[in-house]
Design a protein around this motif. Structure first.
Motif, PDB file in Angstrom:
ATOM      1  N   SER A  27       0.812  -1.228   0.000  1.00 18.25           N
ATOM      2  CA  SER A  27       0.000   0.000   0.000  1.00 18.25           C
ATOM      3  C   SER A  27       0.843   1.274   0.000  1.00 18.25           C
ATOM      4  O   SER A  27       0.288   2.371  -0.063  1.00 18.25           O
ATOM      5  CB  SER A  27      -0.920   0.012   1.224  1.00 18.25           C
ATOM      6  N   GLN A  28       2.158   1.143   0.048  1.00 21.59           N
ATOM      7  CA  GLN A  28       2.999   2.331   0.237  1.00 21.59           C
ATOM      8  C   GLN A  28       2.916   3.377  -0.876  1.00 21.59           C
ATOM      9  O   GLN A  28       2.950   4.575  -0.574  1.00 21.59           O
ATOM     10  CB  GLN A  28       4.447   1.904   0.505  1.00 21.59           C
ATOM     11  N   THR A  67       0.014   5.431   0.340  1.00 15.91           N
ATOM     12  CA  THR A  67       0.216   6.184   1.587  1.00 15.91           C
ATOM     13  C   THR A  67       1.260   7.282   1.412  1.00 15.91           C
ATOM     14  O   THR A  67       1.146   8.344   2.016  1.00 15.91           O
ATOM     15  CB  THR A  67       0.605   5.253   2.753  1.00 15.91           C
ATOM     16  N   ARG A 117      -0.569  10.164  -0.248  1.00 17.52           N
ATOM     17  CA  ARG A 117      -1.408  10.887   0.708  1.00 17.52           C
ATOM     18  C   ARG A 117      -0.555  11.697   1.686  1.00 17.52           C
ATOM     19  O   ARG A 117      -0.918  12.819   2.054  1.00 17.52           O
ATOM     20  CB  ARG A 117      -2.300   9.904   1.459  1.00 17.52           C
ATOM     21  N   PHE A 163      -3.958   7.298   8.175  1.00 20.36           N
ATOM     22  CA  PHE A 163      -4.121   6.468   6.979  1.00 20.36           C
ATOM     23  C   PHE A 163      -2.936   5.537   6.754  1.00 20.36           C
ATOM     24  O   PHE A 163      -3.033   4.580   5.971  1.00 20.36           O
ATOM     25  CB  PHE A 163      -4.312   7.361   5.745  1.00 20.36           C
ATOM     26  N   ALA A 164      -1.814   5.805   7.422  1.00 18.57           N
ATOM     27  CA  ALA A 164      -0.627   4.962   7.283  1.00 18.57           C
ATOM     28  C   ALA A 164      -0.416   4.051   8.487  1.00 18.57           C
ATOM     29  O   ALA A 164       0.603   3.370   8.576  1.00 18.57           O
ATOM     30  CB  ALA A 164       0.617   5.823   7.071  1.00 18.57           C
ATOM     31  N   ARG A 180       4.916   0.789   6.336  1.00 20.30           N
ATOM     32  CA  ARG A 180       4.375   1.945   5.626  1.00 20.30           C
ATOM     33  C   ARG A 180       4.301   3.200   6.473  1.00 20.30           C
ATOM     34  O   ARG A 180       4.403   4.300   5.939  1.00 20.30           O
ATOM     35  CB  ARG A 180       2.999   1.619   5.045  1.00 20.30           C
ATOM     36  N   SER A 235       6.074   6.570   5.169  1.00 19.15           N
ATOM     37  CA  SER A 235       5.148   7.674   4.910  1.00 19.15           C
ATOM     38  C   SER A 235       5.541   8.923   5.694  1.00 19.15           C
ATOM     39  O   SER A 235       5.349  10.049   5.220  1.00 19.15           O
ATOM     40  CB  SER A 235       3.715   7.258   5.251  1.00 19.15           C
TER      41      SER A 235
END
Length: 315
Positions: free
Chosen positions: A15-16, A19, A22, A133-134, A143, A147
């Motif tokens: 997912s990095q 993230t 974002r 979110f991270a 992450r 992030s």
């Protein structure tokens, strides 16, 4: 080797790119909690957060944003003058970080970056940037830490203080997706030992790479500044052992590794190389694969908890 099963840690690693995107987009709205140009600051954390602090300190000072030191929270030099202390803490509950913020309260402006807005750090720091979110379910940080560095890099970029040679975050995010999708060779999965090397800000990433492999897979790893490699650490390198470089290799380093029979990995090198922070994603993925090859559960690493909370008198 058998195909690995999907674990929560792998999902978070993948997912990095999102993230980071974002985090970079949040740099403007979170700027009140971030260092101001010209401030003399200290950045503190524990474990992975400390290594991100080391990387950021090099980036910020090299980019001319201001004098920047980085410390493990337990080693902060009380009495040294700073304009701001910035704490990095995923959980917001780490004892050493909270103890330090409590001691500094009212004596120096403090900021924090955390993933959890429902913890004590919200009251102890004067200003807080929340990257919820991270946040992660995993014990092993992936992450959130990267992030945080994406946020701090984007802030430097917006202020015109990104050092020469460091990619804008848009390019780093593209590289992150490449790192998520890239194949990982069987030779790396079967390696006996890893030495991670870095220069400047990427030395902090080398330290983090070594920690990830130890935490998730119980692997034998070491980490050094790249120019220190010839001053002893090269003695451990040989067949079935890897020297992995983040950033630009010192002249002749690859040849030195080859001479002793080691494998040299330099994912950040060359025109098509990855941003060093994206290169770290490859190590995170490799750590999961090695853990699974050894029969370990990356989501439940041995001897570790998500946050180190000490009893009274232990800190």
């Amino acid at each position: 080797m058998a195909a690995p099963h999907t674990c929560r840690t792998s999902v978070e690693i993948a997912s990095q790119p999102d993230t980071w995107r974002r985090a970079a987009a949040s740099a403007g709205s979170l700027s009140a909690a971030l260092p101001r140009r010209g401030e003399r600051i200290a950045v503190v954390g524990c474990g992975t957060s400390w290594f991100m602090a080391l990387a950021y300190a090099q980036l910020r000072e090299t980019g001319g944003h201001g004098e920047t030191d980085a410390f493990a929270a337990s080693e902060f030099p009380t009495g040294r003058a700073y304009d701001r202390v910035l704490a990095i803490t995923r959980s917001g509950t780490t004892t050493e970080v909270l103890d330090l913020l409590a001691r500094l309260k009212g004596t120096v402006p403090t900021s924090a970056i955390t993933a959890d807005p429902a913890t004590a750090v919200m009251d102890l720091a004067d200003s807080v940037a929340v990257l919820d979110f991270a946040d992660e379910e995993s014990v092993v940080q992936t992450r959130f830490a990267t992030s945080v560095l994406a946020l701090l890099r984007a802030h430097l970029e917006a202020e015109g203080a990104l050092p020469d040679g460091v990619r804008p975050m848009a390019g780093a995010i593209e590289d992150a997706q490449r790192a998520v999708d890239a194949p990982i060779g069987e030779d790396l999965r079967g390696a006996e030992q890893f030495t991670f090397l870095g220069t400047g800000w990427s030395y902090g990433l080398a330290l983090e790479a070594g920690l990830k492999m130890r935490e998730a897979a119980g692997a034998w790893t070491e980490a050094y500044p790249a120019m220190e490699y010839r001053h002893g650490p090269i003695s451990i390198t040989g067949p079935n052992r890897v020297a992995w470089l983040f950033g630009t290799a010192p002249q002749g380093l690859a040849d030195d590794v080859a001479k002793v029979g080691g494998a040299f990995v330099a994912g950040s090198e060359g025109a098509g190389g990855l941003d060093p922070l994206a290169d770290l994603i490859l190590v995170q993925r490799l750590a999961v694969l090695i853990a699974q090859d050894r029969g370990y559960d990356p989501d439940r690493p041995r001897n570790l908890t998500r946050s180190v909370i000490l009893a009274d008198g232990q800190s």
